[in-house]
Design a protein around this motif. Sequence first.
Motif, PDB file in Angstrom:
ATOM      1  N   PRO A  26     -86.977  32.423 -30.980  1.00 23.38           N
ATOM      2  CA  PRO A  26     -88.394  32.831 -30.404  1.00 23.38           C
ATOM      3  C   PRO A  26     -88.863  31.749 -29.512  1.00 23.38           C
ATOM      4  O   PRO A  26     -89.231  32.273 -28.452  1.00 23.38           O
ATOM      5  CB  PRO A  26     -88.728  31.734 -31.428  1.00 23.38           C
ATOM      6  N   ARG A  27     -87.834  31.271 -28.587  1.00 28.85           N
ATOM      7  CA  ARG A  27     -88.351  30.469 -27.801  1.00 28.85           C
ATOM      8  C   ARG A  27     -88.509  31.519 -26.545  1.00 28.85           C
ATOM      9  O   ARG A  27     -89.313  31.636 -25.529  1.00 28.85           O
ATOM     10  CB  ARG A  27     -87.142  29.683 -26.898  1.00 28.85           C
ATOM     11  N   THR A  28     -87.844  32.599 -26.426  1.00 25.78           N
ATOM     12  CA  THR A  28     -87.929  33.488 -25.037  1.00 25.78           C
ATOM     13  C   THR A  28     -89.181  34.264 -24.792  1.00 25.78           C
ATOM     14  O   THR A  28     -89.885  34.463 -24.033  1.00 25.78           O
ATOM     15  CB  THR A  28     -86.372  34.495 -25.016  1.00 25.78           C
ATOM     16  N   PHE A  29     -88.976  34.150 -26.579  1.00 25.18           N
ATOM     17  CA  PHE A  29     -90.124  35.136 -26.299  1.00 25.18           C
ATOM     18  C   PHE A  29     -91.742  34.640 -26.730  1.00 25.18           C
ATOM     19  O   PHE A  29     -92.934  34.467 -26.172  1.00 25.18           O
ATOM     20  CB  PHE A  29     -90.550  35.677 -28.241  1.00 25.18           C
ATOM     21  N   ASP A  30     -92.033  32.924 -27.329  1.00 26.92           N
ATOM     22  CA  ASP A  30     -93.102  31.912 -27.018  1.00 26.92           C
ATOM     23  C   ASP A  30     -93.702  31.929 -25.425  1.00 26.92           C
ATOM     24  O   ASP A  30     -94.287  31.978 -25.535  1.00 26.92           O
ATOM     25  CB  ASP A  30     -92.144  30.506 -27.153  1.00 26.92           C
ATOM     26  N   ALA A  31     -92.454  32.045 -24.574  1.00 29.27           N
ATOM     27  CA  ALA A  31     -92.585  32.258 -22.968  1.00 29.27           C
ATOM     28  C   ALA A  31     -93.319  32.954 -22.428  1.00 29.27           C
ATOM     29  O   ALA A  31     -94.158  32.453 -21.304  1.00 29.27           O
ATOM     30  CB  ALA A  31     -91.715  31.487 -22.393  1.00 29.27           C
ATOM     31  N   ILE A  32     -93.743  33.991 -23.399  1.00 29.62           N
ATOM     32  CA  ILE A  32     -94.367  35.381 -22.645  1.00 29.62           C
ATOM     33  C   ILE A  32     -95.385  35.349 -23.297  1.00 29.62           C
ATOM     34  O   ILE A  32     -96.992  36.116 -23.501  1.00 29.62           O
ATOM     35  CB  ILE A  32     -93.781  36.374 -22.384  1.00 29.62           C
ATOM     36  N   SER A  40    -100.948  28.452 -32.374  1.00 27.41           N
ATOM     37  CA  SER A  40     -99.791  28.569 -31.995  1.00 27.41           C
ATOM     38  C   SER A  40     -98.984  29.647 -30.902  1.00 27.41           C
ATOM     39  O   SER A  40     -98.989  30.887 -31.631  1.00 27.41           O
ATOM     40  CB  SER A  40     -98.639  28.049 -32.350  1.00 27.41           C
ATOM     41  N   ARG A  41     -98.261  29.949 -30.230  1.00 24.44           N
ATOM     42  CA  ARG A  41     -96.958  30.968 -29.268  1.00 24.44           C
ATOM     43  C   ARG A  41     -96.195  31.242 -30.596  1.00 24.44           C
ATOM     44  O   ARG A  41     -95.964  32.892 -30.290  1.00 24.44           O
ATOM     45  CB  ARG A  41     -96.852  29.819 -27.971  1.00 24.44           C
ATOM     46  N   ARG A  42     -95.665  30.272 -31.394  1.00 23.65           N
ATOM     47  CA  ARG A  42     -94.590  30.296 -31.850  1.00 23.65           C
ATOM     48  C   ARG A  42     -95.034  31.715 -33.399  1.00 23.65           C
ATOM     49  O   ARG A  42     -94.340  32.460 -33.912  1.00 23.65           O
ATOM     50  CB  ARG A  42     -93.938  29.125 -32.045  1.00 23.65           C
ATOM     51  N   ALA A  43     -95.820  30.878 -33.538  1.00 20.84           N
ATOM     52  CA  ALA A  43     -96.827  32.142 -34.694  1.00 20.84           C
ATOM     53  C   ALA A  43     -96.829  33.847 -33.885  1.00 20.84           C
ATOM     54  O   ALA A  43     -96.802  33.923 -34.913  1.00 20.84           O
ATOM     55  CB  ALA A  43     -98.518  31.899 -35.144  1.00 20.84           C
ATOM     56  N   GLY A  47     -94.639  36.215 -35.878  1.00 20.77           N
ATOM     57  CA  GLY A  47     -96.246  37.974 -36.239  1.00 20.77           C
ATOM     58  C   GLY A  47     -95.016  38.867 -35.510  1.00 20.77           C
ATOM     59  O   GLY A  47     -94.885  40.388 -36.332  1.00 20.77           O
ATOM     60  N   SER A  48     -95.172  38.464 -34.311  1.00 21.52           N
ATOM     61  CA  SER A  48     -94.922  40.093 -33.465  1.00 21.52           C
ATOM     62  C   SER A  48     -93.376  40.965 -33.807  1.00 21.52           C
ATOM     63  O   SER A  48     -92.897  41.880 -34.159  1.00 21.52           O
ATOM     64  CB  SER A  48     -94.736  40.476 -31.928  1.00 21.52           C
ATOM     65  N   GLY A  49     -92.741  40.169 -34.561  1.00 23.42           N
ATOM     66  CA  GLY A  49     -91.614  40.015 -34.360  1.00 23.42           C
ATOM     67  C   GLY A  49     -91.000  40.698 -35.726  1.00 23.42           C
ATOM     68  O   GLY A  49     -91.380  41.753 -36.463  1.00 23.42           O
ATOM     69  N   ALA A  50     -92.648  39.900 -36.876  1.00 27.33           N
ATOM     70  CA  ALA A  50     -92.690  40.882 -38.049  1.00 27.33           C
ATOM     71  C   ALA A  50     -93.000  42.354 -38.371  1.00 27.33           C
ATOM     72  O   ALA A  50     -92.522  43.080 -38.962  1.00 27.33           O
ATOM     73  CB  ALA A  50     -93.346  40.240 -38.762  1.00 27.33           C
ATOM     74  N   GLY A  78    -100.194  47.334 -26.615  1.00 31.87           N
ATOM     75  CA  GLY A  78    -100.860  45.891 -27.088  1.00 31.87           C
ATOM     76  C   GLY A  78    -100.226  45.013 -26.823  1.00 31.87           C
ATOM     77  O   GLY A  78    -100.611  44.035 -26.510  1.00 31.87           O
ATOM     78  N   VAL A  79     -98.404  44.546 -26.808  1.00 30.64           N
ATOM     79  CA  VAL A  79     -97.869  44.309 -26.112  1.00 30.64           C
ATOM     80  C   VAL A  79     -97.605  43.795 -24.926  1.00 30.64           C
ATOM     81  O   VAL A  79     -96.893  43.010 -24.449  1.00 30.64           O
ATOM     82  CB  VAL A  79     -96.450  43.854 -27.160  1.00 30.64           C
ATOM     83  N   PHE A  80     -98.202  44.646 -24.402  1.00 34.05           N
ATOM     84  CA  PHE A  80     -97.674  44.710 -22.154  1.00 34.05           C
ATOM     85  C   PHE A  80     -98.912  43.667 -22.006  1.00 34.05           C
ATOM     86  O   PHE A  80     -97.909  43.416 -21.026  1.00 34.05           O
ATOM     87  CB  PHE A  80     -99.053  45.911 -22.491  1.00 34.05           C
ATOM     88  N   PRO A  81    -100.457  43.480 -22.559  1.00 36.61           N
ATOM     89  CA  PRO A  81    -100.213  41.667 -21.694  1.00 36.61           C
ATOM     90  C   PRO A  81     -98.659  40.746 -22.006  1.00 36.61           C
ATOM     91  O   PRO A  81     -99.221  40.039 -20.319  1.00 36.61           O
ATOM     92  CB  PRO A  81    -102.081  41.548 -22.717  1.00 36.61           C
ATOM     93  N   ALA A  82     -98.053  40.457 -22.798  1.00 33.13           N
ATOM     94  CA  ALA A  82     -96.886  40.024 -22.542  1.00 33.13           C
ATOM     95  C   ALA A  82     -96.519  40.128 -21.740  1.00 33.13           C
ATOM     96  O   ALA A  82     -95.667  39.124 -21.087  1.00 33.13           O
ATOM     97  CB  ALA A  82     -96.125  39.574 -24.309  1.00 33.13           C
ATOM     98  N   ASN A  83     -96.001  41.592 -21.832  1.00 34.51           N
ATOM     99  CA  ASN A  83     -94.610  41.523 -20.478  1.00 34.51           C
ATOM    100  C   ASN A  83     -95.804  41.675 -19.039  1.00 34.51           C
ATOM    101  O   ASN A  83     -94.468  41.356 -18.328  1.00 34.51           O
ATOM    102  CB  ASN A  83     -94.340  43.024 -20.257  1.00 34.51           C
ATOM    103  N   VAL A  84     -96.882  41.867 -18.793  1.00 36.29           N
ATOM    104  CA  VAL A  84     -97.621  41.443 -17.526  1.00 36.29           C
ATOM    105  C   VAL A  84     -97.729  39.700 -17.560  1.00 36.29           C
ATOM    106  O   VAL A  84     -97.332  39.451 -16.546  1.00 36.29           O
ATOM    107  CB  VAL A  84     -98.955  41.539 -17.192  1.00 36.29           C
ATOM    108  N   GLN A  85     -98.526  38.685 -18.523  1.00 36.17           N
ATOM    109  CA  GLN A  85     -97.495  37.401 -19.002  1.00 36.17           C
ATOM    110  C   GLN A  85     -96.261  36.879 -17.492  1.00 36.17           C
ATOM    111  O   GLN A  85     -96.417  36.162 -17.363  1.00 36.17           O
ATOM    112  CB  GLN A  85     -98.098  37.231 -19.530  1.00 36.17           C
ATOM    113  N   MET A  86     -95.147  37.725 -19.000  1.00 35.33           N
ATOM    114  CA  MET A  86     -93.399  37.829 -18.542  1.00 35.33           C
ATOM    115  C   MET A  86     -93.669  37.843 -16.811  1.00 35.33           C
ATOM    116  O   MET A  86     -93.179  36.844 -16.166  1.00 35.33           O
ATOM    117  CB  MET A  86     -93.009  38.384 -19.165  1.00 35.33           C
ATOM    118  N   ALA A  87     -94.028  38.511 -16.322  1.00 37.17           N
ATOM    119  CA  ALA A  87     -94.112  39.652 -15.020  1.00 37.17           C
ATOM    120  C   ALA A  87     -94.490  38.038 -13.371  1.00 37.17           C
ATOM    121  O   ALA A  87     -94.105  37.834 -13.002  1.00 37.17           O
ATOM    122  CB  ALA A  87     -94.248  40.663 -14.345  1.00 37.17           C
ATOM    123  N   VAL A  88     -95.732  37.599 -14.013  1.00 35.13           N
ATOM    124  CA  VAL A  88     -96.659  36.963 -13.653  1.00 35.13           C
ATOM    125  C   VAL A  88     -95.433  35.328 -13.819  1.00 35.13           C
ATOM    126  O   VAL A  88     -95.456  34.989 -12.525  1.00 35.13           O
ATOM    127  CB  VAL A  88     -98.124  36.706 -14.139  1.00 35.13           C
TER     128      VAL A  88
END
Length: 126
Positions: A26-32, A40-43, A47-50, A78-88
């Motif tokens: 989960p830590r890998t995904f929390d970061a993005i 919380s990021r963990r939630a 949630g996205s994993g579920a 919907g998860v595209f913003p997380a990928n943008v966040q990761m790239a930034v």
Amino acid sequence: MSRSERSPLLLAGLLAAAGVAHFAAPRTFDAIVPSALPGSRRAWTYGSGAVELALAAGIAAPRTRAAAAKAAAAFFVGVFPANVQMAVDWRHRPAPLRTAALARLPLQLPLVLWARAVARAEEGRP
């Protein structure tokens, strides 16, 4: 098994693997998770994993495949913003990591199109 029969199962497998990864690392995904999201990021990670696991199950079952594939297409958007966040966030990381983060961005479009194609095929549309 024909290619058209394999495609939904491959998509379901991809979603299932991603869903399991959200719980296994989960830590890998929390970061993005974009910081603008409430809670919380963990939630959000769990949630996205579920959701990915539920979509995988829905796509794997012929009875729910069309609806789940449409939902998967929306999820990929919907998860595209997380990928943008990761790239930034990863813009100053070593080149291989930076490249991986940037490579995720254009990969969303084929995933959306794949999910739409699975839904259309299940509905009998070309």
